[in-house]
Scaffold this active site. Structure first.
Site, PDB file in Angstrom:
ATOM      1  CD  GLN A  19      -3.110   6.641  -2.420  1.00  0.00           C
ATOM      2  OE1 GLN A  19      -2.147   7.079  -1.977  1.00  0.00           O
ATOM      3  NE2 GLN A  19      -3.576   5.042  -2.604  1.00  0.00           N
ATOM      4  CE1 TYR A  63      -4.462  13.152   3.649  1.00  0.00           C
ATOM      5  CE2 TYR A  63      -4.666  10.879   2.313  1.00  0.00           C
ATOM      6  CZ  TYR A  63      -3.801  12.158   3.264  1.00  0.00           C
ATOM      7  OH  TYR A  63      -2.836  10.918   4.004  1.00  0.00           O
ATOM      8  NE  ARG A 104      -6.903   2.811   0.140  1.00  0.00           N
ATOM      9  CZ  ARG A 104      -5.708   2.390   1.182  1.00  0.00           C
ATOM     10  NH1 ARG A 104      -4.868   2.743   1.515  1.00  0.00           N
ATOM     11  NH2 ARG A 104      -5.874   1.195   2.106  1.00  0.00           N
ATOM     12  CB  SER A 146      -0.807   0.466   1.497  1.00  0.00           C
ATOM     13  OG  SER A 146      -1.832  -0.679   1.127  1.00  0.00           O
ATOM     14  N   PRO A 147       0.695   2.024  -0.866  1.00  0.00           N
ATOM     15  CG  PRO A 147      -0.927   3.741  -2.704  1.00  0.00           C
ATOM     16  CD  PRO A 147      -1.571   2.582  -1.538  1.00  0.00           C
TER      17      PRO A 147
END
Length: 311
Positions: free
Chosen positions: A100, A185, A233, A22-23
């Protein structure tokens, strides 16, 4: 998880297994947002360790889309070379390089965690900037500085930035693209009635709150190679009565699929710290939610959060 170590094919890309790096924000780029030896080492070692899909951190599409001034970016062509260097090693180690794309919105303008704790800098701080969002509503907690409401022109400019970043991602040899619209975000905040109080076409109804997402998909799809996966996501639940409800996300994913989304990576909205009974300690709590989206939307799904030990 009987299929964990089996290959997974999406469009023209085949992963050697279903384990994803995952980032994770590292704050290790210079201020120009480029990749360094640190990223080559980290991503290469994870690929060598056996991950099927390897993401670096969320990559900012604009300078004010970073968490800190030491986060990586893809807002100009000069950043492509460092990303290519990372991807060459990831591919040599047998993994698929993924990117991403994101913008931190009202959660940006922070310091690095080891520089005195997590603090959001004021707009006039040398390491800070004016954060933006769908409405002039601060997140709260440590994110207390005023938020500038984006104009419709700025929204359109943001979608153009997603497209430009996607074009650079293809040039940098990424083979999987994800839009980061979760975790409070910018994309997540447009989707949430907690953060989005707009009275125009981008606020109010679910259809309007999902418009930012659908237009971003359209913009990216116009430049991203059709043979490569385009995923998102999604902040699928705010765990707050006034925020995003999971039922809404199921409906929105169906619309996103119609616009060309290839996989839904389900996560939390995190548009507020005021969450009801967070289930994070519950083993694999996102799995059944993911199964529901796969059944009802007929789209591949990814989940995370306390998946436990493979069995």
């Amino acid at each position: 998880m009987p299929d964990l170590f089996s290959p997974f094919t999406l469009k023209d890309v085949t992963l050697r297994n279903r384990i994803v790096m995952s980032p994770m924000t590292m704050h290790r780029s210079p201020s120009d947002g480029t990749m360094t030896d640190f990223h080559v080492m980290l991503m290469g070692s994870r690929a060598a360790g056996g991950f099927g899909l390897v993401f670096p951190e969320q990559i900012a599409i604009q300078p004010d889309g970073r968490t800190t001034t030491r986060c990586a970016g893809i807002w100009e062509d000069a950043q492509i070379e460092g990303l290519q260097r990372v991807n060459r090693l990831v591919k040599d180690m047998g993994a698929v390089p993924a990117i991403q794309l994101g913008h931190t919105g009202r959660k940006g303008s922070e310091n690095r965690p080891w520089d005195g704790g997590r603090v959001q800098y004021a707009p006039d701080h040398p390491e800070g900037w004016q954060v933006r969002g769908p409405s002039a509503i601060s997140y709260g907690g440590r994110f207390f500085h005023p938020v500038q409401e984006m104009s419709v022109a700025e929204i359109h400019e943001m979608h153009a930035s997603y497209a430009s970043a996607a074009r650079r991602a293809a040039e940098a040899d990424f083979e999987w693209l994800e839009l980061h619209f979760a975790h409070g975000y910018l994309g997540a905040s447009f989707f949430s009635p907690i953060a989005n109080k707009r009275a125009d076409a981008y606020g109010g109804s679910l259809e309007n709150r999902a418009r930012f997402h659908l237009e971003a998909i359209d913009a990216v799809k116009a430049v991203w190679p059709e043979r490569l996966p385009l995923t998102m996501r999604l902040g699928s639940d705010d765990l707050n009565e006034e925020g995003v409800q999971f039922d809404e996300s199921v409906a929105a994913v169906a619309w996103m699929k119609e616009h060309g989304l290839d996989l839904a990576d389900l996560s939390m909205g995190f548009n507020t710290d005021d969450m009801k009974s967070p289930p994070f300690a519950e083993l694999a709590f996102m799995v059944e939610r993911g199964a529901r989206v796969r059944r009802e939307c007929n789209i591949p799904v990814g989940v995370s959060w306390n998946l436990g030990v493979p069995a």
